[in-house]
Write a protein that holds these residues in place. Sequence first.
Motif, mmCIF file in Angstrom:
data_model
loop_
_atom_site.group_PDB
_atom_site.id
_atom_site.type_symbol
_atom_site.label_atom_id
_atom_site.label_comp_id
_atom_site.label_asym_id
_atom_site.label_seq_id
_atom_site.Cartn_x
_atom_site.Cartn_y
_atom_site.Cartn_z
ATOM 1 N N LEU A 77 -43.545 -7.512 109.237
ATOM 2 C CA LEU A 77 -45.075 -8.409 109.999
ATOM 3 C C LEU A 77 -46.132 -6.494 109.614
ATOM 4 C CD1 LEU A 77 -47.140 -10.216 111.109
ATOM 5 C CD2 LEU A 77 -45.672 -9.034 113.669
ATOM 6 N N VAL A 78 -47.459 -7.240 108.935
ATOM 7 C CA VAL A 78 -48.322 -6.082 108.886
ATOM 8 C C VAL A 78 -49.235 -6.983 109.276
ATOM 9 C CG1 VAL A 78 -47.272 -4.651 107.062
ATOM 10 C CG2 VAL A 78 -48.621 -6.517 106.637
ATOM 11 N N GLN A 79 -51.114 -5.780 109.505
ATOM 12 C CA GLN A 79 -52.034 -6.463 109.238
ATOM 13 C C GLN A 79 -52.786 -6.322 107.720
ATOM 14 O OE1 GLN A 79 -53.762 -4.311 112.289
ATOM 15 N NE2 GLN A 79 -53.613 -5.539 113.593
ATOM 16 N N ALA A 80 -53.732 -7.097 108.478
ATOM 17 C CA ALA A 80 -54.279 -7.209 106.780
ATOM 18 C C ALA A 80 -54.893 -5.895 106.652
ATOM 19 C CB ALA A 80 -55.940 -8.566 106.721
ATOM 20 N N GLY A 81 -55.083 -5.570 105.243
ATOM 21 C CA GLY A 81 -55.113 -4.286 105.050
ATOM 22 C C GLY A 81 -54.190 -3.131 104.616
ATOM 23 N N GLU A 82 -53.183 -3.245 105.437
ATOM 24 C CA GLU A 82 -51.953 -2.713 105.442
ATOM 25 C C GLU A 82 -50.744 -2.926 103.664
ATOM 26 O OE1 GLU A 82 -51.361 -1.855 109.954
ATOM 27 O OE2 GLU A 82 -50.250 -2.912 109.471
ATOM 28 N N SER A 83 -50.007 -1.561 103.935
ATOM 29 C CA SER A 83 -48.830 -1.761 102.821
ATOM 30 C C SER A 83 -47.439 -1.867 103.102
ATOM 31 C CB SER A 83 -49.331 -0.330 102.135
ATOM 32 O OG SER A 83 -50.636 -0.188 102.284
ATOM 33 N N LEU A 84 -46.937 -2.664 101.644
ATOM 34 C CA LEU A 84 -45.623 -2.985 101.672
ATOM 35 C C LEU A 84 -45.233 -2.460 100.508
ATOM 36 C CD1 LEU A 84 -44.417 -5.819 104.098
ATOM 37 C CD2 LEU A 84 -44.024 -3.940 104.851
ATOM 38 N N ARG A 85 -43.510 -2.365 100.780
ATOM 39 C CA ARG A 85 -42.944 -1.425 99.583
ATOM 40 C C ARG A 85 -41.739 -2.343 99.833
ATOM 41 N NH1 ARG A 85 -43.358 1.865 95.597
ATOM 42 N NH2 ARG A 85 -41.102 2.429 94.542
ATOM 43 N N LEU A 86 -41.662 -3.377 98.858
ATOM 44 C CA LEU A 86 -40.687 -4.327 98.825
ATOM 45 C C LEU A 86 -39.277 -3.355 97.515
ATOM 46 C CD1 LEU A 86 -41.623 -8.023 98.708
ATOM 47 C CD2 LEU A 86 -41.108 -6.513 100.284
ATOM 48 N N ARG B 255 -54.017 -4.754 93.450
ATOM 49 C CA ARG B 255 -53.399 -4.285 94.699
ATOM 50 C C ARG B 255 -51.691 -3.899 94.725
ATOM 51 N NH1 ARG B 255 -53.398 -8.318 98.245
ATOM 52 N NH2 ARG B 255 -53.305 -10.179 96.619
ATOM 53 N N PHE B 256 -50.983 -4.828 94.090
ATOM 54 C CA PHE B 256 -49.497 -4.631 93.857
ATOM 55 C C PHE B 256 -49.162 -4.208 92.768
ATOM 56 C CE2 PHE B 256 -48.529 -8.941 96.164
ATOM 57 C CZ PHE B 256 -49.235 -8.244 97.092
ATOM 58 N N THR B 257 -47.989 -3.289 92.400
ATOM 59 C CA THR B 257 -47.753 -2.499 91.321
ATOM 60 C C THR B 257 -45.977 -2.987 91.745
ATOM 61 O OG1 THR B 257 -49.366 -0.276 91.247
ATOM 62 C CG2 THR B 257 -47.599 0.333 90.459
ATOM 63 N N ILE B 258 -45.767 -3.000 90.330
ATOM 64 C CA ILE B 258 -43.948 -3.351 90.366
ATOM 65 C C ILE B 258 -43.075 -1.887 89.381
ATOM 66 C CG2 ILE B 258 -44.522 -4.535 88.151
ATOM 67 C CD1 ILE B 258 -42.360 -6.103 88.695
ATOM 68 N N SER B 259 -42.541 -2.146 89.531
ATOM 69 C CA SER B 259 -42.036 -1.010 88.946
ATOM 70 C C SER B 259 -40.281 -1.054 88.755
ATOM 71 C CB SER B 259 -42.090 1.170 89.298
ATOM 72 O OG SER B 259 -41.499 0.738 90.760
ATOM 73 N N SER C 242 -53.318 -3.192 100.467
ATOM 74 C CA SER C 242 -54.670 -4.573 101.120
ATOM 75 C C SER C 242 -53.611 -5.824 100.891
ATOM 76 C CB SER C 242 -55.720 -4.288 99.272
ATOM 77 O OG SER C 242 -56.368 -2.707 99.749
ATOM 78 N N LEU C 243 -52.612 -5.817 101.264
ATOM 79 C CA LEU C 243 -52.348 -6.849 101.869
ATOM 80 C C LEU C 243 -53.012 -7.361 102.607
ATOM 81 C CD1 LEU C 243 -48.530 -6.127 103.179
ATOM 82 C CD2 LEU C 243 -49.034 -7.510 101.177
ATOM 83 N N LYS C 244 -53.483 -9.246 102.497
ATOM 84 C CA LYS C 244 -54.309 -10.112 102.845
ATOM 85 C C LYS C 244 -53.295 -11.146 103.544
ATOM 86 C CE LYS C 244 -57.254 -9.440 98.784
ATOM 87 N NZ LYS C 244 -57.804 -10.136 98.099
ATOM 88 N N VAL D 187 -42.521 -11.512 104.471
ATOM 89 C CA VAL D 187 -43.588 -11.207 104.332
ATOM 90 C C VAL D 187 -45.142 -11.562 104.980
ATOM 91 C CG1 VAL D 187 -45.236 -9.743 102.851
ATOM 92 C CG2 VAL D 187 -43.122 -9.572 102.608
ATOM 93 N N THR D 188 -45.150 -11.020 106.264
ATOM 94 C CA THR D 188 -46.443 -11.504 106.952
ATOM 95 C C THR D 188 -47.175 -10.495 107.270
ATOM 96 O OG1 THR D 188 -44.290 -13.602 108.453
ATOM 97 C CG2 THR D 188 -46.855 -13.389 109.300
ATOM 98 N N VAL D 189 -48.413 -11.394 107.658
ATOM 99 C CA VAL D 189 -49.576 -10.708 107.423
ATOM 100 C C VAL D 189 -50.695 -11.213 107.875
ATOM 101 C CG1 VAL D 189 -51.345 -9.439 105.767
ATOM 102 C CG2 VAL D 189 -49.291 -9.646 104.672
ATOM 103 N N SER D 190 -50.832 -10.834 109.077
ATOM 104 C CA SER D 190 -51.635 -11.474 109.741
ATOM 105 C C SER D 190 -52.613 -11.075 109.654
ATOM 106 C CB SER D 190 -51.345 -10.471 111.794
ATOM 107 O OG SER D 190 -51.219 -9.503 111.744
ATOM 108 N N SER D 191 -54.207 -11.568 110.567
ATOM 109 C CA SER D 191 -55.341 -11.626 110.366
ATOM 110 C C SER D 191 -56.261 -10.240 111.467
ATOM 111 C CB SER D 191 -56.519 -12.409 109.614
ATOM 112 O OG SER D 191 -56.125 -13.769 111.274
#
Length: 127
Positions: free
Chosen positions: A11-20, A67-71, A85-87, A123-127
């Motif tokens: 769980l993150v806020q809008a604008g934050e990042s996560l790495r899966l 916004r997303f990058t795969i590797s 920059s999660l929305k 993945v949960t992005v709060s506003s």
Amino acid sequence: QVQLVESGGGLVQAGESLRLSCVASGRTFGSYAMGWFRQAPGKEREFVAAINWSGGSIRYADSVKGRFTISRDNANNTVCLQMNSLKPEDTAVYYCAVDGRPYYSGYYYSAAKIDYWGQGTQVTVSS
């Protein structure tokens, strides 16, 4: 037995990042494209990003481009998705996937062509 195990959701806020991250076991997938799909409540599973067997061809859904990058790391049988920059509309269960077409480097990726799926990570992005 093939297993794809995802991690890194949360769980993150809008604008934050996560790495899966996704680690595959049971066989190697160095000859196959790997990628990520996602499914939001009440919606169909949709393509997010994919990387071909060599890493030389990458595709993104329009909604995540820039916004997303795969590797991927074939030596460790892993694929990662850096999400910046999660929305709120990125909120979904994210699934790691292995495409069933050997040495595929085309443009089109479909859930129908996936041979293996992970169990999913929320993945949960709060506003």
